[in-house]
Design a protein around this motif. Structure first.
Motif, PDB file in Angstrom:
ATOM      1  N   ILE A   1      10.253 -52.853  66.926  1.00 33.17           N
ATOM      2  CA  ILE A   1      10.131 -54.187  67.635  1.00 33.17           C
ATOM      3  C   ILE A   1       9.063 -55.081  67.080  1.00 33.17           C
TER       4      ILE A   1
ATOM      5  N   SER B   1      11.693 -60.089  66.358  1.00 32.37           N
ATOM      6  CA  SER B   1      12.865 -59.796  67.054  1.00 32.37           C
ATOM      7  C   SER B   1      12.703 -60.109  68.545  1.00 32.37           C
TER       8      SER B   1
ATOM      9  N   LEU C   1      15.681 -62.481  70.508  1.00 35.46           N
ATOM     10  CA  LEU C   1      16.362 -62.237  71.702  1.00 35.46           C
ATOM     11  C   LEU C   1      16.024 -63.305  72.793  1.00 35.46           C
TER      12      LEU C   1
ATOM     13  N   ALA D   1      19.779 -62.848  63.523  1.00 34.62           N
ATOM     14  CA  ALA D   1      19.263 -61.734  62.920  1.00 34.62           C
ATOM     15  C   ALA D   1      18.751 -61.953  61.602  1.00 34.62           C
TER      16      ALA D   1
ATOM     17  N   ILE E   1      15.204 -62.757  61.646  1.00 35.79           N
ATOM     18  CA  ILE E   1      14.081 -61.918  62.010  1.00 35.79           C
ATOM     19  C   ILE E   1      13.378 -61.095  60.415  1.00 35.79           C
TER      20      ILE E   1
ATOM     21  N   THR F   1      15.182 -55.557  59.810  1.00 36.40           N
ATOM     22  CA  THR F   1      16.579 -55.201  60.375  1.00 36.40           C
ATOM     23  C   THR F   1      17.134 -54.221  59.139  1.00 36.40           C
TER      24      THR F   1
ATOM     25  N   GLN G   1      21.421 -50.841  60.942  1.00 39.04           N
ATOM     26  CA  GLN G   1      20.437 -51.523  61.743  1.00 39.04           C
ATOM     27  C   GLN G   1      20.527 -53.142  61.979  1.00 39.04           C
TER      28      GLN G   1
ATOM     29  N   ASN H   1      23.171 -53.879  64.431  1.00 37.76           N
ATOM     30  CA  ASN H   1      22.861 -53.421  65.677  1.00 37.76           C
ATOM     31  C   ASN H   1      21.931 -54.626  66.426  1.00 37.76           C
ATOM     32  N   TYR H   2      21.218 -55.064  65.529  1.00 31.79           N
ATOM     33  CA  TYR H   2      20.628 -56.305  65.783  1.00 31.79           C
ATOM     34  C   TYR H   2      21.307 -57.466  66.260  1.00 31.79           C
ATOM     35  N   GLN H   3      22.331 -57.634  65.252  1.00 29.31           N
ATOM     36  CA  GLN H   3      23.523 -58.579  65.578  1.00 29.31           C
ATOM     37  C   GLN H   3      24.087 -58.419  66.960  1.00 29.31           C
TER      38      GLN H   3
ATOM     39  N   ALA I   1      22.785 -56.801  69.542  1.00 33.80           N
ATOM     40  CA  ALA I   1      21.794 -57.066  70.366  1.00 33.80           C
ATOM     41  C   ALA I   1      21.467 -58.577  70.742  1.00 33.80           C
ATOM     42  N   LEU I   2      21.422 -59.353  69.937  1.00 34.97           N
ATOM     43  CA  LEU I   2      21.595 -60.808  69.775  1.00 34.97           C
ATOM     44  C   LEU I   2      22.829 -61.437  70.532  1.00 34.97           C
TER      45      LEU I   2
END
Length: 214
Positions: free
Chosen positions: A2, A6, A10, A74, A77, A82, A89, A92-94, A96-97
């Motif tokens: 984190i 990031s 978000l 993403a 970031i 990422t 990974q 996963n960030y994509q 989450a966003l």
């Protein structure tokens, strides 16, 4: 990992999702809050129903852009956080966003937390994460809409197309994408309960996007 980047991404994703395009377009050009009519939702489907296809198409396109732009934050970031593009990974960030943007659409801070159902924003997210599956969703949407004239039914079936195509056609090795696809199905069923009831009763409104005015 984190980082301030990031967290900021978000927050931006939520703010992108919170842009109430249906509400603002309805109020600016028609003097109408679409949430007071039709199904009461601030989304593309209800905009089609209340304001017609021009406003509906505009809202749909802008809501798709919300999800697409938010998901692709993403890239801002940083790969050190990422991981390489298309890595687990990074995807996963994509996700989450994108999910954060969808939550913004469902509960927009700019419109009293009364939003839409998130289908167009979900599609923008899918387009950013897996363009191949997104194209199949578009194909499903167009075919079902041409046959049935129901925007809601087209949205529901196109949403179900994503997980099915990810699992059986593209066979994605990233488990989070598969899980996300399954969650889409649950979200669609929850947010479209009233539409499904009206469809079963034959009371859902139809829209003919392809009919030319004489």
């Amino acid at each position: 990992m984190i980082s301030i980047y990031s967290i900021s991404a978000l927050i931006l994703a939520y703010l992108f999702g919170s842009i109430p395009t249906a509400v603002w377009i309805g109020q600016a050009f028609y003097g109408i809050d679409v949430r007071e009519y039709g199904s009461g939702n601030a989304g593309a489907t209800n905009t089609f129903r209340v304001l017609g296809k021009k406003a509906g198409i505009a809202v749909m396109v802008l809501d798709i852009l919300k999800g697409y732009t938010a998901t692709n934050l993403a890239y801002l970031i940083g790969l050190s956080v990422t991981g390489p593009q298309n890595s687990v990974q990074f995807v996963n960030y994509q996700l989450a966003l994108g999910v954060t943007a969808v939550m913004g659409h469902l509960f927009p801070v700019f419109a009293g937390f009364r939003g839409g159902k998130g289908i167009a924003t979900l599609f923008g997210m899918i387009l950013a994460v897996h363009s191949g599956a997104a194209l199949l969703c578009v194909l499903t949407f167009v075919v079902v809409l041409m046959i049935s004239k129901y925007v809601s039914l087209s949205s529901i079936l196109s949403g179900f197309t994503f997980p099915l195509s990810i699992i059986f056609i593209f066979q994605s090795p990233i488990r989070s994408v598969v899980l996300y696809g399954m969650c889409i199905c649950v979200l669609i069923l929850v947010t479209h309960q009233k539409n499904i009831e009206r469809l079963l009763k034959g009371k859902e409104s139809k829209v003919n996007l392809f009919k030319r005015k004489e």
